[in-house]
Design an enzyme around this catalytic site. Sequence first.
Site, short mmCIF file in Angstrom:
data_model
loop_
_atom_site.label_atom_id
_atom_site.label_comp_id
_atom_site.label_asym_id
_atom_site.label_seq_id
_atom_site.Cartn_x
_atom_site.Cartn_y
_atom_site.Cartn_z
N HIS A 125 0.81 -1.22 0.00
CA HIS A 125 0.00 0.00 0.00
C HIS A 125 0.84 1.27 0.00
CE1 HIS A 125 -4.12 -1.69 0.82
NE2 HIS A 125 -3.36 -2.76 0.99
N ASP A 334 3.53 9.42 -0.82
CA ASP A 334 2.32 8.69 -0.41
C ASP A 334 2.05 7.59 -1.43
OD1 ASP A 334 0.03 8.21 1.12
OD2 ASP A 334 -0.50 10.33 1.20
C1 GDG Z 1 -2.14 3.97 3.33
C2 GDG Z 1 -1.11 4.63 2.39
C3 GDG Z 1 -2.75 4.48 0.52
C4 GDG Z 1 -11.53 8.47 8.23
N1 GDG Z 1 -11.52 9.35 9.23
C5 GDG Z 1 -10.39 10.01 9.11
C6 GDG Z 1 -9.71 9.49 8.01
N2 GDG Z 1 -10.43 8.54 7.47
C7 GDG Z 1 -10.13 7.75 6.27
C8 GDG Z 1 -10.02 8.61 5.01
C9 GDG Z 1 -9.32 7.66 4.04
C10 GDG Z 1 -8.37 6.89 4.97
O1 GDG Z 1 -8.84 7.10 6.31
C11 GDG Z 1 -6.93 7.39 4.82
O2 GDG Z 1 -6.36 6.83 3.67
P1 GDG Z 1 -5.13 7.46 2.86
O3 GDG Z 1 -4.98 6.73 1.55
O4 GDG Z 1 -5.38 8.90 2.63
O5 GDG Z 1 -3.81 7.36 3.76
P2 GDG Z 1 -3.09 6.25 4.74
O6 GDG Z 1 -3.86 6.08 5.99
O7 GDG Z 1 -1.68 6.73 4.92
O8 GDG Z 1 -3.10 4.86 3.92
C12 GDG Z 1 -1.81 5.42 1.29
C13 GDG Z 1 -3.66 3.72 1.47
O9 GDG Z 1 -2.91 3.05 2.48
C14 GDG Z 1 -4.51 2.68 0.72
O10 GDG Z 1 -3.70 1.83 -0.04
O11 GDG Z 1 -3.55 5.27 -0.35
O12 GDG Z 1 -0.87 5.98 0.40
O13 GDG Z 1 -0.23 5.49 3.14
O14 GDG Z 1 -10.23 6.75 3.50
O15 GDG Z 1 -11.29 9.03 4.63
N3 GDG Z 1 -8.50 9.93 7.62
C15 GDG Z 1 -7.99 10.94 8.36
N4 GDG Z 1 -8.62 11.52 9.41
C16 GDG Z 1 -9.83 11.08 9.85
O16 GDG Z 1 -10.40 11.60 10.81
N5 GDG Z 1 -6.79 11.39 7.98
#
Ligand code: GDG
Length: 434
Positions: A125, A334
Site C-alpha cells: 500500500h 504517499d
Molecule cells: C495507506 C497509504 C494508501 C476516516 N476518518 C479520518 C480518516 N479517514 C479515512 C479517510 C481515508 C483513509 O482514512 C486514509 O487513507 P489514505 O490513503 O489517505 O492514507 P493512509 O492512511 O496513509 O493509507 C496510502 C492507502 O494506504 C490505501 O492503499 O492510499 O498511500 O499510506 O479513506 O477518509 N482519515 C484521516 N482523518 C480522519 O479523521 N486522515
Amino acid sequence: MRDSGGLWFGWSGETSEEPPEKPKVFRTGKVTYGLIDLKTDDFEAYYGGFSNRTLWPLFHYRLDLASFEHHWYAAYRKVNQRFAEALLPLLRDGDIIWIHDYQLIPMATELRRLGVNARIGFFLHIPFPTPEIFLTLPWHRQLATDLATYDVVGFQTGTDLREFSLYIEHELNGTVQRDGTMRAVGRTFHAGTYPIGIDVDDVVSMSRSVEARKQAEKVRATLPGDRMLMIGVDRLDYTKGLIERLRAYEMLLKDYPSQRRQVVLMQISAPSREDVPEYLEIRQQVELMSGHLNGVYSESDWVPLRYINRSHSRRVLTGFFRMSRVGLVTPLRDGMNLVAEEYVAAQDPDDPGVLVLSRFAGCARILEGALIVNPYDVYHVADTLHAALSMPQAERKDRWERMMQSTRRNDINVWRDRFLADLRGDDDRSDNAS
Ligand code: GDG
C-alpha cells in the site's frame, strides 16, 4: 468479501504476556474472521519498531528517520511466522491468499515453509523506494527474496514497480520481462501496478446524506459572506507534508493580502501511532506552527487556521469536503492517497472545488485535472492556492469532470478484480491501468 465470502485473518488488536496459541474464530455474514493476540514485547518490536520505525520511514524516503535494530527485525520475522502457523489450520483446498502491506512481507516465505501450495499474492500500500535507499536496509536481500516468493506482487504506481524492477535486475541479477514476469533467486513471479481506488458511489451518497449536510451547514454558519474554506485531512504523519503545507499557507497570506479574511484553512489531523517518538515530534511541530500562524495573521473577527487534532467519521468528512472550495493533499510521499479521491467524489457537480495535489502522491497519476504541485516548493504551492481560490466555475467543472471520470475508472472494484484475476492466473491477465 462481504459479497463473496472468505476468511479475513489478522491481529486482534490485543496484546498480553501469554497470548493463546489458537486464533479466535467467528463468523459475521459470509465472512469468517480469524484473529490472534500477540505477545506485548513482540508486538512492540514488530509493529512500533520494525514496521513503523524502520520500513515505514525507509519506504517513504525518510532515511534520516529510519532505525535499524536487529532485535526488531527478529521480532518481525517471528511474528510473521506466528501469523503463518496460526493461519495454516484455517486454510482449505482451493484457497487463494492475498496478503496486505509492509508489516507482512515474509508471509509467503513462512507459508511455503509450512507446505502451503496455494497461490499467494502481496499488495504494497505504500511506495517502494529507489534501490539506493532500499540497500541501506541490512535485510534488503531477505525481504526481496520474500517478495519473490509470492506469485503476484502488486504496487500502487509505475514508479514503485520501476524501482523494484531496478533492484531485481541490478542487485539480484534477476530478469524483468515487459509483461511483468520476473525471475530472481530461483523464483518466477509476476509484478504489476494496481492503483487502489475508492468506493465512489458510497462516497457520493455519504456526501449527500443528512448527517454530512448538517455538519457542513454548521461550519458554513461560521463563515460569513463569501468566505471560502480550504480543507486538509491527513493522519498526523510526517509523510503527509503538514509543515510544508502550513508554510505555503502562511506564504499565501503574506504574498496575497487580498486573500486575508477571505479564506479559512481547516486542517484535520487524526492522531496516529502516538507511541512512536517521531509522531510526537511532528505533532509538536504542527502545534507550534499553527499557533505561530494564527498568532501572526488572526484578527479580532477572523482566524485563518482551524487545526483539529481528532479523527472524524468518513461521513462527516465528506460533508466538509463538499463545502470546501479547495482540497489540499500535499504529502511528501504517499502510496496512493485516498483522501484526494474522496474529496473529488464528494463534490457538488454544479459547483465543484479544486484539488491541489502533490506530485509525490500515487494518485497524481490518476487525477489529471488536479493542480499538481511540488510540496517542497512552498512558494509555488502558495501561488497555486491563489490560482485555485480564484478559479472560474467553468474551469473548476472541467477539471472536476476529468478527475471524477478517472476516479471511477480506477475505483476499488477495478483494483480488486484486476489483482484477483492476476492472482488466480486468469488467462486474460489485465494490462496495467492508467
Ligand atoms: C495507506 C497509504 C494508501 C476516516 N476518518 C479520518 C480518516 N479517514 C479515512 C479517510 C481515508 C483513509 O482514512 C486514509 O487513507 P489514505 O490513503 O489517505 O492514507 P493512509 O492512511 O496513509 O493509507 C496510502 C492507502 O494506504 C490505501 O492503499 O492510499 O498511500 O499510506 O479513506 O477518509 N482519515 C484521516 N482523518 C480522519 O479523521 N486522515
